[in-house]
Design an enzyme around this catalytic site. Structure first.
Site, mmCIF file in Angstrom:
data_model
loop_
_atom_site.group_PDB
_atom_site.id
_atom_site.type_symbol
_atom_site.label_atom_id
_atom_site.label_comp_id
_atom_site.label_asym_id
_atom_site.label_seq_id
_atom_site.Cartn_x
_atom_site.Cartn_y
_atom_site.Cartn_z
ATOM 1 N N GLU A 1 -2.683 -16.537 6.860
ATOM 2 C CA GLU A 1 -2.715 -16.248 8.295
ATOM 3 C C GLU A 1 -4.005 -15.487 8.582
ATOM 4 O OE1 GLU A 1 0.340 -14.540 11.670
ATOM 5 O OE2 GLU A 1 0.374 -13.610 9.695
ATOM 6 N N ASP B 1 0.141 -4.597 17.080
ATOM 7 C CA ASP B 1 -0.284 -4.194 15.743
ATOM 8 C C ASP B 1 -0.323 -2.680 15.577
ATOM 9 O OD1 ASP B 1 -0.937 -6.726 14.301
ATOM 10 O OD2 ASP B 1 -2.161 -7.012 16.092
#
Length: 248
Positions: A36, A47
């Site tokens: 990824e 995040d």
């Protein structure tokens, strides 16, 4: 695309484009089934601190074209599936059709757009369908059943977030993750991968034993690069091999 798979995340252009390719290939050679690749963004709301820090550093000398160069260089050396993870803004700024076409021609197999809900993704999905690009959608532990079924229809696999909050390493997998996984597996016909907070071989073992088709590990790899910079290659190899042992 996934079946008892280890999915490993790297930030594009961190610390450099060339090193990103090296790290990706090292992980692929050491047991990662899927790579990824994250597109750096200035407001990465999903995040945690570790990946945010990598984005800040990567953006200092970043242009989106380098993402495609990284993908192309990786694809020249590996046939492992490659998933691009991005926020919507970089895609929109380039032009959705242009971005997707370039990504696909560079060897990217699927795209996960973190902040694009499936029910607002119709135009994006249509462009991907015309191009040949697969989609991956994020599901939360409390995603309603009808939405989860709709995501399942549109996704190459469903990316199940293990807990509420942002990415980052955690000491243990929350009981909520196992409850959410059991529920998702009862609803989805496509494979289900679990991410957010997965960082140890024991985490991998527990989730695969509970029925996950794949596990996503990101912050643990990015932390190594935060600490070791361009010298992180062998640490990445060791971590990948260790995590891989959890699939056995």
């Amino acid at each position: 695309m996934i079946d008892r798979s280890l999915i490993v995340f790297f930030t594009a252009c961190y610390p450099t484009a060339e090193k990103t390719v090296e790290f990706m290939l090292t992980a692929a050679e050491s047991g990662a089934d899927v790579i990824e690749l994250g597109v750096p963004f200035s407001d990465p709301v999903a995040d945690g601190k570790t990946i945010q820090e990598s984005y800040v550093r990567a953006l200092r000398n970043f242009r989106v074209e380098r993402v495609f160069e990284i993908a192309k260089a990786f694809r020249a050396e590996s046939d492992k599936p490659l998933v691009l993870m991005s926020y919507y803004n970089p895609i929109y700024r380039r032009g959705v059709e242009s971005f997707v076409e370039k990504a696909y021609s560079s060897g990217i197999d699927a795209m996960l757009v973190v902040d694009l809900p499936y029910d607002e993704a119709g135009d994006f999905v249509e462009v991907c369908s015309r191009t040949g690009m697969k989609n991956v959608f994020l599901a939360a532990p409390n995603t309603p059943e009808d939405r989860l079924r709709a995501m399942d229809e549109l996704s190459a696999f469903v990316y199940l977030v293990s807990t509420y909050g942002v990415t980052g390493e955690r000491d243990r997998i929350s009981p909520l993750a196992f409850e959410a996984l059991k529920r998702a597996k009862g609803i989805c016909r496509k494979p289900v991968a679990v991410g957010f907070g997965v960082s140890k071989a024991d985490h991998v073992r527990q989730l695969i034993s509970a029925g996950a088709d794949g596990v996503v590990v990101g912050s643990a790899f990015v932390r190594l690069i935060n600490e070791k910079g361009e010298r992180a290659t062998e640490d990445i190899r060791a971590l990948t091999e260790n995590l891989r042992s959890g699939l056995v």
